[in-house]
Enzyme design. Structure first.
Site, PDB file in Angstrom:
ATOM      1  CG  MET A  30      45.805  42.816  31.461  1.00 61.14           C
ATOM      2  SD  MET A  30      44.027  42.823  31.732  1.00 61.14           S
ATOM      3  CE  MET A  30      43.947  42.624  33.489  1.00 61.14           C
ATOM      4  N   GLY A  31      49.892  45.439  32.217  1.00 59.03           N
ATOM      5  CA  GLY A  31      50.620  46.564  32.795  1.00 59.03           C
ATOM      6  C   GLY A  31      50.554  46.541  34.312  1.00 59.03           C
ATOM      7  CG  HIS A  34      53.264  42.885  40.338  1.00 58.11           C
ATOM      8  ND1 HIS A  34      53.647  41.570  40.232  1.00 58.11           N
ATOM      9  CD2 HIS A  34      51.949  42.920  39.984  1.00 58.11           C
ATOM     10  CE1 HIS A  34      52.610  40.839  39.853  1.00 58.11           C
ATOM     11  NE2 HIS A  34      51.561  41.636  39.674  1.00 58.11           N
ATOM     12  CG  HIS A  37      53.699  41.605  35.752  1.00 59.12           C
ATOM     13  ND1 HIS A  37      53.103  42.483  36.617  1.00 59.12           N
ATOM     14  CD2 HIS A  37      52.688  41.000  35.081  1.00 59.12           C
ATOM     15  CE1 HIS A  37      51.793  42.412  36.482  1.00 59.12           C
ATOM     16  NE2 HIS A  37      51.507  41.527  35.561  1.00 59.12           N
ATOM     17  N   GLY A 147      51.903  33.313  34.534  1.00 62.09           N
ATOM     18  CA  GLY A 147      52.189  33.146  35.965  1.00 62.09           C
ATOM     19  C   GLY A 147      51.256  32.127  36.604  1.00 62.09           C
ATOM     20  CG  ASP A 150      46.431  35.268  36.947  1.00 58.86           C
ATOM     21  OD1 ASP A 150      45.524  35.611  37.705  1.00 58.86           O
ATOM     22  OD2 ASP A 150      47.376  36.016  36.649  1.00 58.86           O
ATOM     23  CG  MET A 184      54.567  39.774  44.099  1.00 61.87           C
ATOM     24  SD  MET A 184      54.984  41.425  44.650  1.00 61.87           S
ATOM     25  CE  MET A 184      56.488  41.080  45.543  1.00 61.87           C
ATOM     26  CB  SER A 186      48.020  44.819  39.078  1.00 64.22           C
ATOM     27  OG  SER A 186      48.967  44.181  38.259  1.00 64.22           O
TER      28      SER A 186
HETATM   29  O1  PAF Z   1      46.881  37.874  33.113  1.00 62.35           O
HETATM   30  C1  PAF Z   1      46.716  38.933  32.468  1.00 62.35           C
HETATM   31  O2  PAF Z   1      47.328  39.968  32.747  1.00 62.35           O
HETATM   32  C2  PAF Z   1      45.704  38.954  31.334  1.00 62.35           C
HETATM   33  O3  PAF Z   1      44.626  38.120  31.603  1.00 62.35           O
HETATM   34  C3  PAF Z   1      46.318  38.661  29.959  1.00 62.35           C
HETATM   35  C4  PAF Z   1      46.906  37.263  29.904  1.00 62.35           C
HETATM   36  C5  PAF Z   1      47.403  39.677  29.656  1.00 62.35           C
HETATM   37  C6  PAF Z   1      45.239  38.759  28.870  1.00 62.35           C
HETATM   38  O4  PAF Z   1      44.667  40.023  28.830  1.00 62.35           O
END
Ligand code: PAF
Length: 281
Positions: A30-31, A34, A37, A147, A150, A184, A186
């Site tokens: 979702m941008g 960091h 990612h 990751g 999550d 880490m 966002s």
């Molecule tokens: O973990 C995330 O950033 C979001 O839940 C994902 C997997 C990009 C889905 O929107």
């Protein structure tokens, strides 16, 4: 590196990559990228021939009282970071592009979405599974990388891929931490100085659970009690859950044995933070 907004343009590029016989790695995000990612992107770069990173803040997965409006948006820095790491395509669709009309088809992974974050974020995993299914159909990756922070999301997505015979592999990459242990995220950017200091207690509590288990304790209620003591050292931390679960079924267990997921979610100021450890006992 190309930054692509339109689904049709991406599909044409992907068709060429497939024809060339290249293995496609995909990192959905979702941008607000960091180091966490970036380590996932590096894994994709190492293990596949062509890397696509998506940047899409999926409105469907935010509840009405959640942080979609203030979710950090840093597209220029994100694309610069991707370019540095040798990403081939950044796919940054618009909401209208992804949801051109009312979405009537949803992917609902049962059971695994009920505990932990599913309990406090109704509809969240249904929206995550749905957007991942859409992104997988668009990008057609051989491997998608997620990751471990999550943990529930990765488990839900693996189940969806298996149940729906989706032709890709899911790889889960380790959580990247700040030097003091904070995972880490966002959402760490929402923390003020004092909250940031207290945030170290989340990983400290997980490490305490690990030590407690290493010392021979197995009773989940005792483990949870130990973790609670640590989190309660900060009056700013509001505990949402502390759970000890079977890491395959996500069922809460009374005794910590086998493949165990120890997971925490807290509210700290404006931030909702999650973290976990997996233990093989
Ligand atoms: O973990 C995330 O950033 C979001 O839940 C994902 C997997 C990009 C889905 O929107």
């Amino acid at each position: 590196m190309k930054v692509v907004e339109k689904i049709e343009e991406l599909k044409q590029l992907i068709a060429q990559v497939k024809t060339a016989g290249k293995k496609i790695g995909f990192v959905p995000t979702m941008g607000a990228l960091h180091a966490g990612h970036f380590s996932i992107i590096k894994a994709a770069r190492e293990q596949t021939d062509f890397v696509v990173v998506s940047i899409f803040v999926n409105p469907a997965q935010f509840g009405p009282a959640e942080d979609i409006d203030k979710y950090p948006k840093t597209l220029d820095a994100d694309t610069a970071g991707c370019e540095k790491l040798g990403v081939d395509i950044v796919f940054a669709p618009t909401v209208a592009g992804m949801y051109p009309s009312e979405n009537l088809t949803w992917v609902n992974v049962e059971k695994l979405t009920e505990p932990l974050c599913g309990r406090n974020r109704p509809g969240h995993f249904r929206a995550v599974a749905t957007v991942c299914a859409k992104l997988f159909n668009i990008v057609q990756p051989d491997i998608a990388f997620f990751g471990q922070k999550d943990a529930q999301q990765s488990i839900v997505i693996k189940q969806m891929v298996s149940d729906l015979n989706m032709p890709l592999e899911i790889i889960v990459c380790p959580t990247v931490r700040e030097p003091d242990g904070l995972a880490m995220s966002s959402r760490n950017s929402y923390l003020d100085t004092e909250e940031r200091k207290d945030a170290v207690l989340i990983y400290a509590a997980l490490k305490e659970a690990e030590l407690f288990i290493t010392a021979g304790h197995r009773k989940s209620s005792e483990l949870i009690g130990e973790m609670e003591k640590i989190l309660k050292l900060s009056s700013r931390i509001k505990i949402e859950y502390i759970s000890v679960l079977d890491s395959r079924t996500l069922e809460e267990i009374e005794q910590a044995n086998g493949e165990v997921l120890v997971a925490i979610a807290v509210k700290l100021g404006q931030a909702r933070l999650i973290d976990n450890i997996m233990l093989n006992i």
